[in-house]
Design an enzyme around this catalytic site. Structure first.
Site, PDB file in Angstrom:
ATOM      1  N   GLU A 121     -48.760 -20.297  55.676  1.00 45.20           N
ATOM      2  CA  GLU A 121     -48.087 -20.903  54.769  1.00 45.20           C
ATOM      3  C   GLU A 121     -48.958 -21.442  53.783  1.00 45.20           C
ATOM      4  O   GLU A 121     -48.569 -22.518  52.956  1.00 45.20           O
ATOM      5  CB  GLU A 121     -47.116 -22.308  55.267  1.00 45.20           C
ATOM      6  CG  GLU A 121     -46.150 -21.762  56.183  1.00 45.20           C
ATOM      7  CD  GLU A 121     -44.985 -22.631  55.914  1.00 45.20           C
ATOM      8  OE1 GLU A 121     -44.753 -23.436  55.068  1.00 45.20           O
ATOM      9  OE2 GLU A 121     -44.102 -22.748  57.017  1.00 45.20           O
ATOM     10  N   HIS A 137     -47.261 -29.920  59.957  1.00 47.74           N
ATOM     11  CA  HIS A 137     -47.627 -29.762  61.247  1.00 47.74           C
ATOM     12  C   HIS A 137     -49.055 -30.322  61.706  1.00 47.74           C
ATOM     13  O   HIS A 137     -49.641 -30.593  60.644  1.00 47.74           O
ATOM     14  CB  HIS A 137     -48.015 -28.040  61.366  1.00 47.74           C
ATOM     15  CG  HIS A 137     -46.773 -27.281  61.398  1.00 47.74           C
ATOM     16  ND1 HIS A 137     -46.395 -26.512  62.396  1.00 47.74           N
ATOM     17  CD2 HIS A 137     -45.529 -27.187  60.673  1.00 47.74           C
ATOM     18  CE1 HIS A 137     -45.335 -25.769  62.384  1.00 47.74           C
ATOM     19  NE2 HIS A 137     -44.947 -26.218  60.959  1.00 47.74           N
TER      20      HIS A 137
END
Lengths: 443, 443
Positions: free
Chosen positions: A49, A272
């Site tokens: 990402e 995360h």
């Protein structure tokens, strides 16, 4: 480096949540990530990402001293978001784009726009060749009613196919990334049992991190409880997986994750948690000669093969369910399109009446006529695009299903080589609660 | 099959030109092809341009006795057009979609709509594992001013990457297909020198076919002279390539092609000529142990490496030229889009004037207003789509260029391992007639 000393390799993996202008504190977090990577000097850094190339270039510049070798996997409009930074020279890279990745009209989920893929880099670690993979699969938004399950299963299938077929020449294989699957999810079992990849979390004796190794946790301020419901303690969807070969052994000495916060910082690196695995590589001197068949299907015992048949069959069932959905959706699109066409035709007929019956008045006010025509065209355009999209989806699902059928056929043939009295032959039943799909004879 | 006897393998490759309703005598030709394949019983049949699944299913049914194992590579809306029929069990298949394949608005060339890809099938030939590849690259429509050169070079690059990375576990590699490149074209040299694949036509002692091995010939009634101009005798763009490994040797006993006509038939099988290669496989008993490094870059002498550096550098130059073109096109699209937006804005301003100056008359006849607005929207939509398309093209070209830069860096490092006084160090110059691209230091 001495030939016989084990080579220590520290691998880092993080989903950076790097959507410019949308992700919170994006640029500040990249600064934090850059500082930390500079300080920690991991051997291999696998990021997901990293949607903006500018952010990648920022990290590249920042890490130019500690990680001279780097690659950003470009793909599609937005890119794959995958990046690798390495202390070791990257000899070669390859990107494999998954054939399916959600739906463009699910714009709020956004997965379709990022070109989900798996990136591979070939590195030399001492005298060993390592194939390092980094990937990011389609997110799961609703575990109870997961409309993306078939897509994720196909991605997991393509991931294991890609790894299996590209890693035969490698001494060790390392995969890091956000798989968006729980440890025992179908795709994860498919990946691990077909490739023989081992999970750093379950393999290591020394773990330091959140309970259960979870990487999406409630304590992370960027996470809403809703995202991980009903798993209050969080879910484990980020992984470092690895495997050796007949030419090298690999083990995980320790694994650690961040715990939702960073010391001296108001917020964590990402939504995360980050993983750091300390791996140890040992080259086997007296490697047996010839081709490493075991490398392809790691443990070819009848039991394992039968389990693999089970898993592939389960995956095939899911793909068939997805195929059924996609066919239904395509049918709906076609029907709506035909209705739009009929409406347009009707409108034109009504408008044409006065032309033929010259005395009659034009029944349509001009504005309504144009608006209705525009609506019909919009319907036709949208349904045509959807029809094409679903056709592509159907072809991809059929393609994966074809591959799975071939694989099951090949596994069955291997199984026939074993004595039939194996207790495991019973495990050829289909998974519980699912209609057993007929195993067609392989083409 | 005895372990020591050489295994004969007959490989067939044909571009079927199977565009339903557009290709001439399409269904009759499929009948002819099916009859011939039934009779000839080749071991491996590699077909391209089988665009319709119905035609594939027709062949599958027809060949069910002679070729029980088969796979149709599905991809995109139309499919990849690639199919394989085999006497030997297909254990596994994998499809790799090229990242570039022409332009959607070049509809008359049509390449973009077929999902160009390379398909791989893993076969067991006796005790040997063969990776069989079938592919079809973007056509060349104008050799003098080839606007697709960069795309084809990137496809050749991706093809060699895919073959190289997936074939390390194979004993032999066979590639058949329509490469749309002349034997000495850049992409062809790149493919052969990087993978070590050998050309059946140049390798065989026994050739039966058109002079020079050409596969697109003037004698074929489906070919217009224009297509092969200025090569009056035709061009060679279809190939069977192969290579062995340390575990198996492979040679080509004979190669034959059709010659533009079929006995007892008014027309040939296709607009391309069909190839039949008789290969002989020999497993090497005393294979050396361990990893087969030589398999990856076949002959790692300094001379060959330097030649490879030359070729990759040449390819990089072509990709850079393509990148430059794509950037220019994207700029043009953006500029046109901005003009469309400005026109729309102007129109709205003119139309809005009477609203503010209440007495003024509406300067626009209503129909003209709608037409102009529709034109502006069409310009905006088209240029937006083009902008997105060119962005994807640019990313793909950049991605290929990044990979090439890594490869050149890695090759240079390997070269540094050789004594510097090699005569070949001079061959690091760039190819004649081209501006030498600076070899940036590898990241």
């Amino acid at each position: 480096m001495a030939n016989m000393d084990p080579i220590p390799v520290r691998v880092f993996s993080l989903n950076c949540w790097g959507i410019r202008y949308l992700s919170k504190y994006c640029s500040q977090r990249y600064h934090m990530i850059g500082d930390m990577l500079c300080k920690e000097k991991h051997d291999i850094v696998l990021l997901q990402e990293v949607w903006s190339e500018k952010d990648y270039l920022f990290l590249k510049k920042k890490l130019s001293c500690t990680h001279p070798y780097t690659h950003y996997f470009k793909s599609g409009v937005i890119g794959s978001g995958l990046a690798i930074f390495s202390k070791y020279r990257i000899h070669d890279t390859l990107l494999y784009r998954y054939s399916l990745n959600g739906y463009p009209y699910m714009a709020h989920h956004g997965d379709w726009f990022g070109g989900k893929a798996v990136g591979m880099a070939v590195l030399s670690l001492g005298n060993l060749t390592a194939n390092v993979y980094v990937t990011h699969l389609h997110a799961e938004y609703n575990r109870e009613k997961d409309s993306y399950l078939a897509h994720r299963v196909v991605q997991a299938w393509e991931l294991q196919q890609f790894i299996r077929h590209t890693s035969a020449g490698a001494d060790v294989v390392i995969l890091g990334g956000d798989l968006n699957m729980h440890p025992q999810d179908l795709g994860n079992r498919l990946l691990r049992s077909y490739t023989g990849l081992r999970d750093a979390y379950t393999e290591t004796a020394k773990f330091d991190g959140c309970e259960g190794g979870v990487t999406l946790i409630a304590d992370n301020p960027f996470i809403s409880k809703k995202e991980i419901f009903p798993f209050e303690k969080g879910i484990r969807i980020d992984y470092v997986l690895f495997k050796g070969s007949s030419r090298a052994e690999i083990r995980c000495d320790s694994l650690s994750t961040t715990k939702g916060s960073v010391a001296d910082s108001p917020f964590p690196y990402s939504d995360h948690e980050a993983l750091t695995a300390e791996l140890k590589l040992d080259s086997c001197v007296s490697a047996e000669a010839g081709k490493d068949e075991a490398f392809k299907t790691p443990d070819s015992s009848a039991g394992n093969l039968a389990e693999l048949v089970d898993i592939v069959t389960e995956a095939r069932t899911e793909v068939k369910v997805g195929l059924h959905c996609a066919e239904r959706m395509r049918y709906t699109a076609a029907r709506t399109g035909v209705m739009g066409l009929a409406l347009l035709f009707l409108e034109l007929v009504i408008a044409a009446v006065p032309w033929f019956a010259l005395g009659a008045e034009q029944p349509f006010p001009q504005t309504s006529f144009y608006l209705l025509a525009a609506l019909c065209f919009a319907i036709l355009l949208t349904t045509s695009l959807l029809y094409i999209f679903y056709t592509i989806e159907i072809k991809s699902l059929q393609g994966a299903e074809d591959q799975m059928r071939l694989a099951v056929g090949s596994l069955h043939e291997k199984l026939r080589g074993f004595p039939v009295t194996q207790p495991h032959s019973a495990s050829l039943r289909s998974p519980e609660g699912q209609d057993p799909p007929a195993l067609d004879p392989v083409e």
